[in-house]
Design a protein around this motif. Structure first.
Motif, mmCIF file in Angstrom:
data_model
loop_
_atom_site.group_PDB
_atom_site.id
_atom_site.type_symbol
_atom_site.label_atom_id
_atom_site.label_comp_id
_atom_site.label_asym_id
_atom_site.label_seq_id
_atom_site.Cartn_x
_atom_site.Cartn_y
_atom_site.Cartn_z
ATOM 1 N N GLN A 88 23.168 11.390 -93.661
ATOM 2 C CA GLN A 88 23.210 11.502 -91.996
ATOM 3 C C GLN A 88 21.773 11.212 -91.468
ATOM 4 O O GLN A 88 21.580 10.395 -90.613
ATOM 5 C CB GLN A 88 24.035 12.578 -91.335
ATOM 6 C CG GLN A 88 24.253 12.424 -89.967
ATOM 7 C CD GLN A 88 25.007 11.373 -89.527
ATOM 8 O OE1 GLN A 88 25.952 10.845 -90.225
ATOM 9 N NE2 GLN A 88 24.777 10.978 -88.355
ATOM 10 N N ARG A 89 20.958 12.065 -91.884
ATOM 11 C CA ARG A 89 19.543 12.286 -91.523
ATOM 12 C C ARG A 89 18.900 10.667 -91.758
ATOM 13 O O ARG A 89 18.209 10.126 -90.802
ATOM 14 C CB ARG A 89 18.519 13.232 -92.096
ATOM 15 C CG ARG A 89 18.684 14.455 -91.557
ATOM 16 C CD ARG A 89 17.850 15.393 -92.081
ATOM 17 N NE ARG A 89 17.946 15.729 -93.457
ATOM 18 C CZ ARG A 89 18.209 16.659 -94.326
ATOM 19 N NH1 ARG A 89 19.194 17.518 -93.410
ATOM 20 N NH2 ARG A 89 18.501 16.532 -95.561
ATOM 21 N N ALA A 90 19.360 10.075 -92.952
ATOM 22 C CA ALA A 90 18.490 8.645 -93.067
ATOM 23 C C ALA A 90 19.027 7.745 -92.114
ATOM 24 O O ALA A 90 18.694 6.742 -91.987
ATOM 25 C CB ALA A 90 18.751 8.566 -94.579
ATOM 26 N N SER A 91 20.540 7.812 -91.897
ATOM 27 C CA SER A 91 21.296 6.926 -91.098
ATOM 28 C C SER A 91 20.507 6.878 -89.642
ATOM 29 O O SER A 91 20.319 5.990 -89.002
ATOM 30 C CB SER A 91 22.695 7.210 -91.122
ATOM 31 O OG SER A 91 23.329 6.281 -90.193
ATOM 32 N N GLU A 92 20.302 8.287 -89.102
ATOM 33 C CA GLU A 92 19.815 8.293 -87.889
ATOM 34 C C GLU A 92 18.373 7.898 -87.661
ATOM 35 O O GLU A 92 17.972 7.317 -86.860
ATOM 36 C CB GLU A 92 19.726 9.891 -87.634
ATOM 37 C CG GLU A 92 21.005 10.429 -87.366
ATOM 38 C CD GLU A 92 21.251 12.062 -86.990
ATOM 39 O OE1 GLU A 92 20.317 12.613 -87.122
ATOM 40 O OE2 GLU A 92 22.532 12.519 -87.162
ATOM 41 N N ALA A 93 17.568 8.061 -88.747
ATOM 42 C CA ALA A 93 16.236 7.219 -89.002
ATOM 43 C C ALA A 93 16.393 5.918 -88.785
ATOM 44 O O ALA A 93 15.595 5.304 -87.935
ATOM 45 C CB ALA A 93 15.556 7.660 -90.096
ATOM 46 N N LEU A 94 17.401 5.190 -89.296
ATOM 47 C CA LEU A 94 17.425 3.675 -89.393
ATOM 48 C C LEU A 94 17.990 3.354 -87.697
ATOM 49 O O LEU A 94 17.620 2.346 -87.202
ATOM 50 C CB LEU A 94 18.533 3.078 -90.216
ATOM 51 C CG LEU A 94 18.101 3.001 -91.956
ATOM 52 C CD1 LEU A 94 19.184 2.207 -92.601
ATOM 53 C CD2 LEU A 94 16.820 1.888 -91.653
ATOM 54 N N ALA A 121 12.398 3.806 -94.156
ATOM 55 C CA ALA A 121 13.626 4.514 -93.849
ATOM 56 C C ALA A 121 14.583 3.862 -94.484
ATOM 57 O O ALA A 121 15.651 4.501 -94.859
ATOM 58 C CB ALA A 121 13.587 4.181 -92.119
ATOM 59 N N LYS A 122 14.698 2.504 -94.724
ATOM 60 C CA LYS A 122 15.754 1.857 -95.393
ATOM 61 C C LYS A 122 15.952 2.323 -96.817
ATOM 62 O O LYS A 122 16.914 2.467 -97.123
ATOM 63 C CB LYS A 122 15.307 0.259 -95.284
ATOM 64 C CG LYS A 122 16.586 -0.473 -96.051
ATOM 65 C CD LYS A 122 17.913 -0.672 -95.492
ATOM 66 C CE LYS A 122 18.711 -1.664 -96.051
ATOM 67 N NZ LYS A 122 20.041 -1.037 -96.445
ATOM 68 N N LEU A 123 14.659 2.473 -97.388
ATOM 69 C CA LEU A 123 14.773 2.897 -98.902
ATOM 70 C C LEU A 123 15.103 4.145 -98.890
ATOM 71 O O LEU A 123 15.991 4.440 -99.859
ATOM 72 C CB LEU A 123 13.165 2.947 -99.291
ATOM 73 C CG LEU A 123 13.098 3.263 -100.714
ATOM 74 C CD1 LEU A 123 13.720 2.367 -101.697
ATOM 75 C CD2 LEU A 123 11.657 3.501 -101.088
ATOM 76 N N ALA A 182 19.855 7.616 -100.393
ATOM 77 C CA ALA A 182 20.632 8.685 -100.174
ATOM 78 C C ALA A 182 22.062 8.368 -100.367
ATOM 79 O O ALA A 182 23.012 8.952 -100.755
ATOM 80 C CB ALA A 182 20.643 9.251 -98.678
ATOM 81 N N HIS A 183 22.470 6.990 -99.934
ATOM 82 C CA HIS A 183 23.863 6.447 -100.095
ATOM 83 C C HIS A 183 24.220 6.189 -101.401
ATOM 84 O O HIS A 183 25.252 6.518 -101.936
ATOM 85 C CB HIS A 183 23.705 5.091 -99.532
ATOM 86 C CG HIS A 183 25.281 4.259 -99.518
ATOM 87 N ND1 HIS A 183 25.487 3.355 -100.564
ATOM 88 C CD2 HIS A 183 26.304 4.465 -99.101
ATOM 89 C CE1 HIS A 183 26.761 3.285 -100.473
ATOM 90 N NE2 HIS A 183 27.184 3.537 -99.290
#
Length: 99
Positions: free
Chosen positions: A23-29, A53-55, A60-61
């Motif tokens: 979720q944190r990584a998604s919000e950054a994207l 951010a994509k990496l 995470a995914h």
């Protein structure tokens, strides 16, 4: 407490942590600008910040996907049932959730 309950508790705690990271990584994207069609422009994609951010998102995914591959289906079903019940209680408590 049986070993199955302990294992499920460990699974649940781990998957929640992995989902928080995703979720944190998604919000950054999502923070990056989007074009008219909702796509990130190529000039933004070429920046180091977007690539990082994509990496992070991809890592995470993949971590969540790989973890879920090795988990017994009974754990997944039990967690799914818990989430459905929580949503049902939320819908009953919040009348604005009418579909």
């Amino acid at each position: 407490m049986s070993s199955t309950e302990t294992d499920y508790a460990t699974y649940k705690k781990t998957v929640e942590l992995l989902e928080e990271n995703l979720q944190r990584a998604s919000e950054a994207l999502k923070a990056f600008p989007r074009g008219n069609m909702g796509l990130v422009p190529d000039d933004v994609k070429s920046t180091d910040e977007f690539k990082a951010a994509k990496l992070d998102y991809d890592k995470a995914h993949n971590a969540l996907r790989n973890y879920n591959q090795d988990v017994p289906k009974t754990f997944k079903r039990q967690r799914s049932q818990e989430r459905r019940e929580a949503m049902a209680h939320k819908a009953v408590d919040d009348p604005s959730m009418d579909r």
